[in-house]
Design a protein around this motif. Structure first.
Motif, mmCIF file in Angstrom:
data_model
loop_
_atom_site.group_PDB
_atom_site.id
_atom_site.type_symbol
_atom_site.label_atom_id
_atom_site.label_comp_id
_atom_site.label_asym_id
_atom_site.label_seq_id
_atom_site.Cartn_x
_atom_site.Cartn_y
_atom_site.Cartn_z
ATOM 1 N N GLU A 108 37.301 -36.751 40.679
ATOM 2 C CA GLU A 108 36.240 -36.298 39.782
ATOM 3 C C GLU A 108 35.676 -34.939 40.193
ATOM 4 O O GLU A 108 35.297 -34.148 39.335
ATOM 5 N N HIS A 121 43.406 -36.837 35.650
ATOM 6 C CA HIS A 121 42.869 -37.930 34.838
ATOM 7 C C HIS A 121 43.617 -39.238 35.126
ATOM 8 O O HIS A 121 43.005 -40.306 35.206
ATOM 9 N N ALA A 125 41.735 -42.360 36.699
ATOM 10 C CA ALA A 125 41.743 -43.641 35.975
ATOM 11 C C ALA A 125 42.193 -44.771 36.896
ATOM 12 O O ALA A 125 41.575 -45.840 36.939
ATOM 13 N N ARG A 133 35.445 -50.006 38.382
ATOM 14 C CA ARG A 133 34.598 -49.246 37.466
ATOM 15 C C ARG A 133 35.332 -49.078 36.143
ATOM 16 O O ARG A 133 35.881 -48.035 35.836
ATOM 17 N N GLU A 135 34.505 -48.850 32.895
ATOM 18 C CA GLU A 135 34.152 -47.830 31.905
ATOM 19 C C GLU A 135 34.649 -46.458 32.323
ATOM 20 O O GLU A 135 35.125 -45.679 31.495
ATOM 21 N N VAL A 136 34.527 -46.148 33.606
ATOM 22 C CA VAL A 136 35.015 -44.855 34.112
ATOM 23 C C VAL A 136 36.537 -44.814 34.008
ATOM 24 O O VAL A 136 37.113 -43.805 33.598
ATOM 25 N N GLU A 138 38.392 -46.461 31.892
ATOM 26 C CA GLU A 138 38.731 -46.335 30.475
ATOM 27 C C GLU A 138 38.557 -44.900 29.990
ATOM 28 O O GLU A 138 39.393 -44.377 29.246
ATOM 29 N N HIS A 139 37.488 -44.250 30.414
ATOM 30 C CA HIS A 139 37.243 -42.853 30.039
ATOM 31 C C HIS A 139 38.405 -41.960 30.471
ATOM 32 O O HIS A 139 38.964 -41.216 29.676
ATOM 33 N N HIS A 140 38.768 -42.061 31.753
ATOM 34 C CA HIS A 140 39.839 -41.207 32.269
ATOM 35 C C HIS A 140 41.198 -41.587 31.670
ATOM 36 O O HIS A 140 42.014 -40.718 31.370
ATOM 37 N N SER A 142 41.704 -42.806 28.721
ATOM 38 C CA SER A 142 41.726 -42.308 27.338
ATOM 39 C C SER A 142 42.041 -40.817 27.306
ATOM 40 O O SER A 142 42.825 -40.358 26.459
ATOM 41 N N LEU A 143 41.439 -40.062 28.223
ATOM 42 C CA LEU A 143 41.735 -38.623 28.299
ATOM 43 C C LEU A 143 43.181 -38.386 28.742
ATOM 44 O O LEU A 143 43.862 -37.482 28.256
ATOM 45 N N LEU A 162 45.015 -48.918 29.806
ATOM 46 C CA LEU A 162 43.973 -49.187 28.807
ATOM 47 C C LEU A 162 44.015 -50.650 28.345
ATOM 48 O O LEU A 162 42.969 -51.293 28.195
#
Length: 180
Positions: A108, A121, A125, A133, A135-136, A138-140, A142-143, A162
């Motif tokens: 990060e 990313h 992820a 973690r 949500e974190v 999932e964010h990475h 997705s990117l 995912l």
């Protein structure tokens, strides 16, 4: 740049006042993180960059696998290309050793300076998922997935992560959509 006698004269009062400690011979650290932060906050930007630059050079010479320290000093001295170069290897190094939180922090940090880096990313992820973690992760992921859709990679690994994240959240329908 101080000579040995001058250096000892400067370090001894700091050790006696317990500002710094010597955990190993010739290795000095601030006794507490808050002291380090306070000292850094009192410096001018130029002083901070110069110290980070000198610490970077010393770390490269003496501890080339201290990726977290190298990354912190690279960012602090403005060596952003060096940070981006060492981060993937450092994250893999920490993941291989089970230091997943350290891996995520490093990924990060590098992503702050290279927000479109697909490899970072992916690694972020995976590290976030391993640290629980979701949500974190999932964010990475997705990117990571979005970036792979425009590249030659089919993004199957990002999709798999995912789907796993969705499944672990008990979102079975979401996981099934991703798999489909």
């Amino acid at each position: 740049d101080a000579d040995e006698a001058d250096l000892i004269d400067r370090l001894r009062p700091l050790i006696e006042r317990r500002v710094i400690v010597e955990p190993e011979i010739d290795v000095f650290r601030f006794r507490h993180e808050l002291v380090r932060e306070s000292v850094l906050a009192s410096l001018l930007g130029r002083e901070r960059r110069r110290l980070h630059d000198r610490a970077w050079a010393a770390t490269v010479e003496h501890s080339p696998n201290a990726f977290a320290e190298l990354a912190r000093h690279a960012a602090g001295s403005g060596r952003l290309d060096e940070l981006a170069r060492l981060a993937p290897n450092g994250v893999r190094h920490y993941l291989d050793r089970g230091s997943t939180r350290q891996a995520l922090v490093l990924a990060e940090l590098a992503l702050q300076h290279r927000p479109d880096d697909v490899t970072l990313h992916e690694l972020a992820a995976r590290a976030a998922w391993l640290t629980g973690r979701g949500e974190v992760a999932e964010h990475h992921a997705s990117l990571w997935r979005a970036a792979t859709q425009s590249a030659s990679d089919d993004g199957i690994d990002a999709l798999a992560l995912l789907a796993r994240i969705a499944y672990e959240r008990d979102d079975y329908e979401g996981a099934a959509r991703i798999v489909a």
